[in-house]
Design a protein around this motif. Sequence first.
Motif, PDB file in Angstrom:
ATOM      1  N   UNK A 307       0.833  -1.205   0.000  1.00 40.40           N
ATOM      2  CA  UNK A 307       0.000   0.000   0.000  1.00 40.40           C
ATOM      3  C   UNK A 307       0.863   1.249   0.000  1.00 40.40           C
ATOM      4  N   UNK A 308       1.940   1.241   0.790  1.00 39.89           N
ATOM      5  CA  UNK A 308       2.811   2.412   0.856  1.00 39.89           C
ATOM      6  C   UNK A 308       3.419   2.727  -0.504  1.00 39.89           C
ATOM      7  N   UNK A 309       3.803   1.692  -1.242  1.00 40.26           N
ATOM      8  CA  UNK A 309       4.350   1.907  -2.580  1.00 40.26           C
ATOM      9  C   UNK A 309       3.317   2.530  -3.508  1.00 40.26           C
ATOM     10  N   UNK A 310       2.098   2.004  -3.479  1.00 44.47           N
ATOM     11  CA  UNK A 310       1.050   2.555  -4.320  1.00 44.47           C
ATOM     12  C   UNK A 310       0.666   3.965  -3.916  1.00 44.47           C
ATOM     13  N   UNK A 311       0.557   4.207  -2.605  1.00 48.08           N
ATOM     14  CA  UNK A 311       0.171   5.531  -2.124  1.00 48.08           C
ATOM     15  C   UNK A 311       1.224   6.569  -2.476  1.00 48.08           C
ATOM     16  N   UNK A 312       2.483   6.167  -2.405  1.00 49.11           N
ATOM     17  CA  UNK A 312       3.556   7.108  -2.743  1.00 49.11           C
ATOM     18  C   UNK A 312       3.439   7.577  -4.189  1.00 49.11           C
ATOM     19  N   UNK A 313       3.217   6.657  -5.100  1.00 46.28           N
ATOM     20  CA  UNK A 313       3.103   7.020  -6.511  1.00 46.28           C
ATOM     21  C   UNK A 313       1.840   7.839  -6.761  1.00 46.28           C
ATOM     22  N   UNK A 314       0.756   7.488  -6.098  1.00 44.45           N
ATOM     23  CA  UNK A 314      -0.481   8.249  -6.272  1.00 44.45           C
ATOM     24  C   UNK A 314      -0.331   9.686  -5.778  1.00 44.45           C
ATOM     25  N   UNK A 315       0.273   9.856  -4.616  1.00 39.75           N
ATOM     26  CA  UNK A 315       0.443  11.207  -4.070  1.00 39.75           C
ATOM     27  C   UNK A 315       1.383  12.012  -4.958  1.00 39.75           C
ATOM     28  N   UNK A 334      -2.276   1.991  -8.611  1.00 39.24           N
ATOM     29  CA  UNK A 334      -3.597   1.614  -8.091  1.00 39.24           C
ATOM     30  C   UNK A 334      -3.658   0.129  -7.735  1.00 39.24           C
ATOM     31  N   UNK A 335      -3.166  -0.794  -8.601  1.00 39.20           N
ATOM     32  CA  UNK A 335      -3.160  -2.208  -8.189  1.00 39.20           C
ATOM     33  C   UNK A 335      -2.382  -2.446  -6.904  1.00 39.20           C
ATOM     34  N   UNK A 336      -1.240  -1.775  -6.733  1.00 36.27           N
ATOM     35  CA  UNK A 336      -0.474  -1.937  -5.498  1.00 36.27           C
ATOM     36  C   UNK A 336      -1.259  -1.418  -4.304  1.00 36.27           C
ATOM     37  N   UNK A 337      -1.912  -0.286  -4.481  1.00 39.96           N
ATOM     38  CA  UNK A 337      -2.698   0.305  -3.406  1.00 39.96           C
ATOM     39  C   UNK A 337      -3.785  -0.651  -2.932  1.00 39.96           C
ATOM     40  N   UNK A 338      -4.569  -1.164  -3.870  1.00 45.09           N
ATOM     41  CA  UNK A 338      -5.678  -2.047  -3.519  1.00 45.09           C
ATOM     42  C   UNK A 338      -5.166  -3.425  -3.075  1.00 45.09           C
ATOM     43  N   UNK A 339      -4.146  -3.929  -3.756  1.00 44.35           N
ATOM     44  CA  UNK A 339      -3.603  -5.242  -3.372  1.00 44.35           C
ATOM     45  C   UNK A 339      -3.035  -5.210  -1.962  1.00 44.35           C
ATOM     46  N   UNK A 340      -2.385  -4.095  -1.597  1.00 41.26           N
ATOM     47  CA  UNK A 340      -1.857  -3.981  -0.234  1.00 41.26           C
ATOM     48  C   UNK A 340      -2.953  -4.005   0.810  1.00 41.26           C
ATOM     49  N   UNK A 341      -4.026  -3.254   0.557  1.00 40.69           N
ATOM     50  CA  UNK A 341      -5.144  -3.267   1.496  1.00 40.69           C
ATOM     51  C   UNK A 341      -5.818  -4.621   1.584  1.00 40.69           C
ATOM     52  N   UNK A 342      -5.973  -5.294   0.431  1.00 42.42           N
ATOM     53  CA  UNK A 342      -6.605  -6.614   0.415  1.00 42.42           C
ATOM     54  C   UNK A 342      -5.743  -7.648   1.126  1.00 42.42           C
ATOM     55  N   UNK A 343      -4.421  -7.591   0.914  1.00 45.58           N
ATOM     56  CA  UNK A 343      -3.531  -8.549   1.572  1.00 45.58           C
ATOM     57  C   UNK A 343      -3.556  -8.354   3.081  1.00 45.58           C
TER      58      UNK A 343
END
Length: 443
Positions: A307-315, A334-343
């Motif tokens: 999630x941190x990786x995805x959030x960093x790129x999104x921000x 976005x896939x990293x963001x959602x995959x992190x939360x789901x995991x």
Amino acid sequence: MGRDSWGKGLGPAVPVAPAARVDRFEVFFDLVFVVSFFIITRATAANVTPRELLHAMLVLAVLWWCWVVHSAVATRLRLGEGFVPVLMVIGMVALFTFALALPQTFANFQEGTAGPILVTVSYMVIRAVHMSLYAYATRGDPPARRKLWQLVPEVLITTCLLLVAALLPPEIGDRDLGLWVRDGLWIAVVVIQYASGLLVGAEGWQITSAEHWTERYDLILIIALGESVISVGVGGNLIGKPVTWPAIPAAIFGILFTAALWWAHFDMIGPAARIALHAAEGRPRVAMARDAYAYLYLPMIAGVILFALGAEELVRTITDPVGGVAERAHGPAVPLLFAGGMLYLAADMAFQLRTLRTVSWTRVAALVALAAVLPFGRHLPALAALGLLTAICIALVAVEVVMMADARAALRRAVYEEKANHEASEAAFRARWHEGGPERPAE
């Protein structure tokens, strides 16, 4: 190290008491893991590819196993007492050098083998410190000492594999083959580590203080959650540049999502699991501690890092003055963001099942919702995608607060009663310092 007189000036090592809690030195030790999590995230964020993600997860798994062994030592000895902190500082130095060398571990072969060799040496020192302390702690416990010797092959084999992974791949003529050999050797290290923890079984080990064990793991998970906050702030470069209006909701969403993840575990599941571990005894307690905490906390932390990786790129996209607030996220953000939360949520469900033998339908619904909106989220503006994930997780928390109000209230009463009794006992003991009882400690 085999004698208490060894630490005459420092004092002898002190065993852990049944009601012991985490001491300050252990929190100090965990600061090095903050650096490790930060380096893993930073190194991966620089070039997010499937292979780099594999490398990040492999490094995290090896680091986590070292921390699991560290926590096993802490079930026997107070790490902040006697001569033990001296050895632990040596372990901290080795862990810090391990973390600093991580970016070179999977670098191009042209950069040489110094980084991978330093990782191997640091790993060997960390394991040697932990094995030595555990051998000292179990010198009067033959069953536990036999368990220690059963883990020696794992230490030797994994150290040798890391050394081979540092030296052999650069000598292979085919570069792609060399890369796959290196990755395969690291995968073998992880498989051997975690398989050994299952193969040696739960007999012979002990969890002296369930309170200490659960608190130790809860604190390291909070440290990992803090990494997601750091990624939103530092990785998205919110610090050091003028604040823009899009940056404000992005930062708010990042904090709210992290808080929702904290709430999902620590509001009910974590405290109830702590009580379950206290209630278990002997082999069932050890097996629960191993399965739920040593093994299932790893995918939870992996989810936070994803999630941190995805959030960093999104921000970064949201705060980019060129694209603007309506720009879509790039690459796998976005896939990293959602995959992190789901995991994270899936691992927390497995944790709940292992400790409490229940599954919450609200968690299942949240996972289904996240999976369902992921394809749609990839086409949304970056800020909207972050807001969508945050909304789902906050909705999960809100629904559980309402639907599980009675169970939550009962749990809160039990926890409060326990805490109040414990604090009253401590206050009564300390009151004797004012009544001429036990010798008052020096101020």
